[in-house]
Design a protein around this motif. Structure first.
Motif, PDB file in Angstrom:
ATOM      1  N   ASP A 145      36.908 -37.732  -2.586  1.00  0.00           N
ATOM      2  CA  ASP A 145      37.353 -37.325  -3.920  1.00  0.00           C
ATOM      3  C   ASP A 145      36.763 -35.989  -4.348  1.00  0.00           C
ATOM      4  OD1 ASP A 145      34.909 -38.683  -4.125  1.00  0.00           O
ATOM      5  OD2 ASP A 145      35.306 -39.361  -6.153  1.00  0.00           O
ATOM      6  N   ILE A 146      35.541 -35.683  -3.952  1.00  0.00           N
ATOM      7  CA  ILE A 146      34.957 -34.378  -4.263  1.00  0.00           C
ATOM      8  C   ILE A 146      35.724 -33.268  -3.538  1.00  0.00           C
ATOM      9  CG2 ILE A 146      32.925 -32.909  -3.871  1.00  0.00           C
ATOM     10  CD1 ILE A 146      31.192 -35.400  -4.446  1.00  0.00           C
ATOM     11  N   ILE A 147      36.068 -33.510  -2.294  1.00  0.00           N
ATOM     12  CA  ILE A 147      36.822 -32.513  -1.519  1.00  0.00           C
ATOM     13  C   ILE A 147      38.201 -32.313  -2.141  1.00  0.00           C
ATOM     14  CG2 ILE A 147      37.816 -31.959   0.732  1.00  0.00           C
ATOM     15  CD1 ILE A 147      35.478 -33.683   1.937  1.00  0.00           C
ATOM     16  N   ALA A 148      38.861 -33.410  -2.531  1.00  0.00           N
ATOM     17  CA  ALA A 148      40.180 -33.315  -3.161  1.00  0.00           C
ATOM     18  C   ALA A 148      40.096 -32.545  -4.483  1.00  0.00           C
ATOM     19  CB  ALA A 148      40.759 -34.703  -3.388  1.00  0.00           C
ATOM     20  N   LEU A 149      39.048 -32.775  -5.240  1.00  0.00           N
ATOM     21  CA  LEU A 149      38.875 -32.053  -6.497  1.00  0.00           C
ATOM     22  C   LEU A 149      38.710 -30.558  -6.239  1.00  0.00           C
ATOM     23  CD1 LEU A 149      38.640 -32.329  -9.562  1.00  0.00           C
ATOM     24  CD2 LEU A 149      36.184 -32.651  -9.255  1.00  0.00           C
TER      25      LEU A 149
END
Length: 69
Positions: free
Chosen positions: A16-20
């Motif tokens: 989720d951090i990478i997607a953000l």
């Protein structure tokens, strides 16, 4: 999958951090998971893992009225 970038993880990265970072939307993490099924069970990454990040084209709103689309 032809249209992707390669991202090298850093310690404590999550999908989720990478997607953000890439999509400005953590709810698109599933796209990265689908592109990297071998890491689907990983919660927190160690540094140095290469992931495929799909390049997605956002639909742009049409300026035409619905009956002309």
């Amino acid at each position: 999958m032809d249209n992707y970038e390669v991202y090298t993880t850093v310690d404590k990265d999550t999908f989720d951090i990478i997607a953000l970072d890439y999509y400005l939307d953590e709810f698109k993490a599933h796209l990265i998971i689908q592109a990297n099924p071998q890491y689907a069970s990983v919660i927190t990454f160690k540094g140095g893992i290469e992931l495929k990040i799909p390049i997605i084209e956002e639909d742009k709103p049409s300026t035409l009225p619905p009956w002309k689309r």
